[in-house]
Design an enzyme around this catalytic site. Structure first.
Site, mmCIF file in Angstrom:
data_model
loop_
_atom_site.group_PDB
_atom_site.id
_atom_site.type_symbol
_atom_site.label_atom_id
_atom_site.label_comp_id
_atom_site.label_asym_id
_atom_site.label_seq_id
_atom_site.Cartn_x
_atom_site.Cartn_y
_atom_site.Cartn_z
ATOM 1 C CB CYS A 110 3.142 -21.025 14.316
ATOM 2 S SG CYS A 110 4.352 -21.451 15.613
ATOM 3 C CG HIS A 244 0.102 -18.783 16.649
ATOM 4 N ND1 HIS A 244 -0.072 -20.096 17.033
ATOM 5 C CD2 HIS A 244 1.428 -18.515 16.826
ATOM 6 C CE1 HIS A 244 1.087 -20.591 17.423
ATOM 7 N NE2 HIS A 244 2.009 -19.651 17.307
ATOM 8 C CG ASN A 275 3.160 -21.480 20.522
ATOM 9 O OD1 ASN A 275 2.553 -22.109 19.661
ATOM 10 N ND2 ASN A 275 4.124 -20.618 20.240
#
Length: 318
Positions: A110, A244, A275
């Protein structure tokens, strides 16, 4: 010499899966997902490939920057879900755009986009590039166990990109890795060898939620404070935080532990996109830039965390 961001772009697949639709596929509900994760819907690929999304986001970033593909000196791709191991995503994007520069991929989960910015900064500091493209694209729907309600409700597909040019706007950065696959793991499917005797886990996302939550909150808070100190700016000077988009509870808790930054400066779009792994930051950055939330001279803080376990943060002056 570091760089400045000349333009941004993003792409989301047309197909949208709502929580209600997901509840007909697996034992879950809109209330359960909203409370635990904060996602209301996510985009998923039907015919789009990882490369298709990356190239579309990159093309929009080039258009935003007023830069042609032929002007690019470097393409960096960040992904855990590229269409093939070789050629990599960046190489395929180069081909689709018609660029003629070196291109290679980064797999840092990520935080991959932020790792990509740091790598690009090294090229700029040596004066070996004048314009670069950093693009993240993730087709997470292909890496999910759609019978596991603890993970399938979280992720979505999408891509984001930024075109970089010479400048001094990349003010501070922080990168960390504490290696191991005990908290987050996405095994590859190396099943062709008739000689290999070790049983392998299913090739999909395996994640321990509580451990991920603790790492995410702690790393985001520490990394943001570190880059603010490096850049010599206060929380009041920060215009926006691009965190994030892994879990709304994580973002809210990090904001609570960072009272020096007003909570409303933490931007969110997890409700609409879920996500999207490494594409999370550039997708939200593009949205903020195009909606006028970021203005010239603003201080933008980005922070990410994920598999590795890895985390990263940076400060950019817009």
């Amino acid at each position: 010499m570091s760089f400045q961001i000349l333009g941004t772009g993003s792409f989301l697949p047309e197909k949208v899966i709502t929580n209600e639709e997901l509840s007909r596929m697996v034992d879950t509900s809109d209330e359960w997902i909203t409370k635990r994760v904060g996602v209301k819907e996510r985009h998923v690929c039907t015919t789009e490939s990882n490369t298709d999304m990356a190239a579309a986001a990159a093309a929009r970033a080039l258009e935003s920057a007023g830069v042609s593909a032929s002007e690019l000196d470097l393409i960096l791709g960040a992904s855990v879900s590229a269409d093939s191991i070789s050629p990599g995503m960046a190489s395929m994007v180069q081909n689709k755009l018609g660029a003629k520069c070196p291109a290679f991929d980064i797999n840092a989960a990520c935080p991959g986009f932020l790792f990509g910015l740091e790598i690009a900064a090294g090229f700029f500091s040596r004066g070996t590039v004048k314009k670069a493209l950093v693009v993240s694209s993730e087709r997470m729907s292909g890496l999910i166990d759609w019978t596991d309600r603890s993970t399938c409700c979280i992720f979505g597909d999408g891509a984001g990109a930024a075109v970089l040019g010479q400048g001094d706007s990349y003010l501070a950065s922080e990168l960390h890795t504490q290696g191991g696959n005990d908290v987050i793991d996405i095994p590859t499917g190396w099943g062709n060898s008739p000689f290999y005797q070790v049983e392998q886990n299913k090739s999909c996302v395996h994640m321990k939620g509580q451990e991920t939550y603790k790492f995410a909150v702690t790393s985001m808070v520490n990394d943001i404070r570190s880059v603010m100190k490096q850049a010599g700016i206060s929380g009041e000077q920060v215009s926006v935080v691009i965190p994030h988009q892994a879990n709304l509870r994580i973002i809210n808790e990090a904001a609570r532990r960072l009272p020096e930054i007003a909570a409303e400066k933490f931007l969110v779009n997890i409700q609409e996109v879920g996500n999207t792994s490494s594409a999370s930051e550039p997708i939200l950055l593009d949205k903020a830039a195009r909606s006028g939330l970021i203005k010239p001279g603003d201080y933008v803080v980005m922070a990410a965390f994920g598999g590795g376990l890895s985390s990263a943060a940076c400060v950019i002056r817009w």
